[in-house]
Design an enzyme around this catalytic site. Sequence first.
Site, PDB file in Angstrom:
ATOM      1  N   ASP A 159     -50.118  44.025   9.685  1.00  0.00           N
ATOM      2  CA  ASP A 159     -49.664  43.238  10.612  1.00  0.00           C
ATOM      3  C   ASP A 159     -49.707  41.880  10.728  1.00  0.00           C
ATOM      4  O   ASP A 159     -48.933  41.068  11.412  1.00  0.00           O
ATOM      5  CB  ASP A 159     -50.353  43.919  12.113  1.00  0.00           C
ATOM      6  CG  ASP A 159     -52.083  43.702  11.936  1.00  0.00           C
ATOM      7  OD1 ASP A 159     -52.412  43.370  11.006  1.00  0.00           O
ATOM      8  OD2 ASP A 159     -52.491  44.103  13.129  1.00  0.00           O
ATOM      9  N   ASP A 176     -62.831  40.423  14.383  1.00  0.00           N
ATOM     10  CA  ASP A 176     -62.940  42.118  14.108  1.00  0.00           C
ATOM     11  C   ASP A 176     -64.107  42.293  13.199  1.00  0.00           C
ATOM     12  O   ASP A 176     -64.852  43.388  13.517  1.00  0.00           O
ATOM     13  CB  ASP A 176     -61.500  42.752  13.243  1.00  0.00           C
ATOM     14  CG  ASP A 176     -60.481  42.499  14.320  1.00  0.00           C
ATOM     15  OD1 ASP A 176     -60.806  42.093  15.514  1.00  0.00           O
ATOM     16  OD2 ASP A 176     -59.440  42.787  13.866  1.00  0.00           O
TER      17      ASP A 176
END
Length: 735
Positions: free
Chosen positions: A71, A448
Amino acid sequence: MRASRPSRRVVLAGAAAAAALTAVPMSQGRALAASAAPGYRWRNVVQGGTGFVTGVLFHPSVRGLAYARTDIGGAYRWDDSAARWTPLVDHLGWDDWNLLGVEAMAIDPGHPNRLYLALGTYAQSWASNGAVLRSDDRGATWSRTDLAVKLGANEDGRGAGERLLVDPRDSDTLWLGTRHDGLLKSTDRGATWAAATGFPGTPSASGQGVTLLVAAGRVLYAGWGDSDGTAANLYRTGDGVTWEAVPGQPSGAAAKVPIRAAYDKHTRELYLTYANAPGPNGQSDGSVHALCTANGKWREVTPVKPGGTTGDGGTDSFGYGGVAVDARRPGTLVVSTNNRWALVDTVFRSTDGGRSWTSLKDSAVFDVSETPYLKWGADAPKFGWWIQALALDPYDSRHVVYGTGATLYGTRDLKNWAPQVRGIEEASARLLISPPVGEAHLISGSGDIGVMYHEKLTASPSRGMASNPVFGTATGLAQAAAKPAYVVRTGWGDHGNGAYSNDGGRTWAPFAAQPSLAKDAPGPIAVNADGTALLWVFVHWDGTKYPAHRSTDNGATWTEVPSFPKGATPVADPADPTLFYAYDTDTGTLLASTDSGRTFTVRAGGLPSGDSQFELVAAPGRSGDLWLSLKANGLYRSTDGGLSFSKVASCWASYALGFGKAAEGADYPAVYMVGSTESITAVYRSDDEAKSWVRINDDRHQWGWTGEAIAGDPRVHGRVYLATNGRGIQYGEPV
């Protein structure tokens, strides 16, 4: 930490981003040149995946050839002989940061060396338009066409697809489905593009548009993501001109958005996965259907219908994501669930055309020893989340791979699973420390995956993500300059938002207490030179700024510091433990504290203001030697503790700055910068206090946006660590 719900990354926003980007006509193409800057070798610091793999394609005509897309971190080609992935778009530079996200990819079954990528990370007004890259040598070199439309590889629906397709009737014809601009068509292998005539989908400025393109023999099918659940969402064409809604297609919430499709040429059935939202988040219903293209009949083949109970009174809600068929065994296919948090996502396998299914999760055995962070602290590895990329090797029926929000898992026997992710590095790195002593040459903080202690640069950290507590995203990382064994970190977590280490970052202890602001607005942290005082800043994700707090007992108690500028990043003087500094980007003011952070007063004003990404850095081993990276406003320096600043004449832009070991014979640390000395933004080193610079990256190694952090190694002259937004941590060394 809610490890199964990682936050995704946004780099630039607003007017500052828009000003740096320009659009070009849709049909304009250009070839990419490559020039080598001599003397540096660049490699990834190995973490192992760490980001969302959104698509995988095996080539049907070449054994061992596959491609993966991400992504925000580019695309990769699988090197079967080396058993690793090769990055394909690291040449994209600073001005092309929005192209690091891969919206879709396409291969040509009849021409194995051809590869196509549709690039564009964000479709927002402040982002640049998308582009299509085309290659005749499997991604070794590229030709590029800039589009007049935007793509959204890091937006909702990024796991759908593929949205790019080579027409099986004519390999010079390509189709590209967009989110907001309908269906595009090229008749010259992607060199020029125009709107496809006759396509019935009505573009929407806020919709999903075309979610997938797939060929079933000589017929093309297009999924449409903007249906309300009752209108058509699957169209087809047999001649490339006339499109029609596919008769008898499923409807309702469980079949609202077509996610992915796969065609079994042996049975002539087209399998489609559906959900009630594009995903990867937000799906609570879904289904799987099969269309017999020979007679037009539909079958529902959903393995497990969402909505059942979880055994604890909850509801097992989810959608369906990936689908792949076995090229050698008729009626054999795999599908994946997506957004299934209660009972955990799985991959289902059928050998009878979807009439019966086996959950591969039920017998799965995982080996994540190569990437220990996948244990998420002390927890055993999960089967995964965000499973929308799913592929089945056309030359090996037992070789299945699927992407998650953190890695790419694979199996060769349908039971034993391990990451097949060597070479893929997709972290959004934000914080870097290279300690002057100790086992590790690097400690990092990322989105993350929190904080990692890198005892080796060539292997994923054996301790995985820093635990006690585990953070999803790191927001602060600091080391006491005169006591390097003492390190502190902050970030987003479910079981505390701050921790300290007395062994250089190998092990951690949580702060015994934290201000109430910490849970919802954890920001950067600083520690003074001898480790006796901490300053913690609080900034909510929406940009709201709060007062900083101070602790002198390892975080057991905290007191507010009213005079500290809200939202500023504190910087400790590396030589004097009584000194802290802060740059107030709202007012263009430098403030300092001479009482270990209790109070702050203004020292210099009239400096550039208005951008929260301005960076203040203190040169190591010196008191009061401060450097200000002010982006396009240039680089400033103070040698009197911030009382006055002078502009550095050798560069006109500076986005990130760091220091490393001095060159032989030099008495000042090497200075590393992401900035501009001439016409381009690049990575530079100076061995003479920024009087002159040498570019140390080259046109093949640019990695999009690199303005977050850079750090030289204090023990190895010339070695530098560079944070990227999507290509992990790069490190360069002289050769």
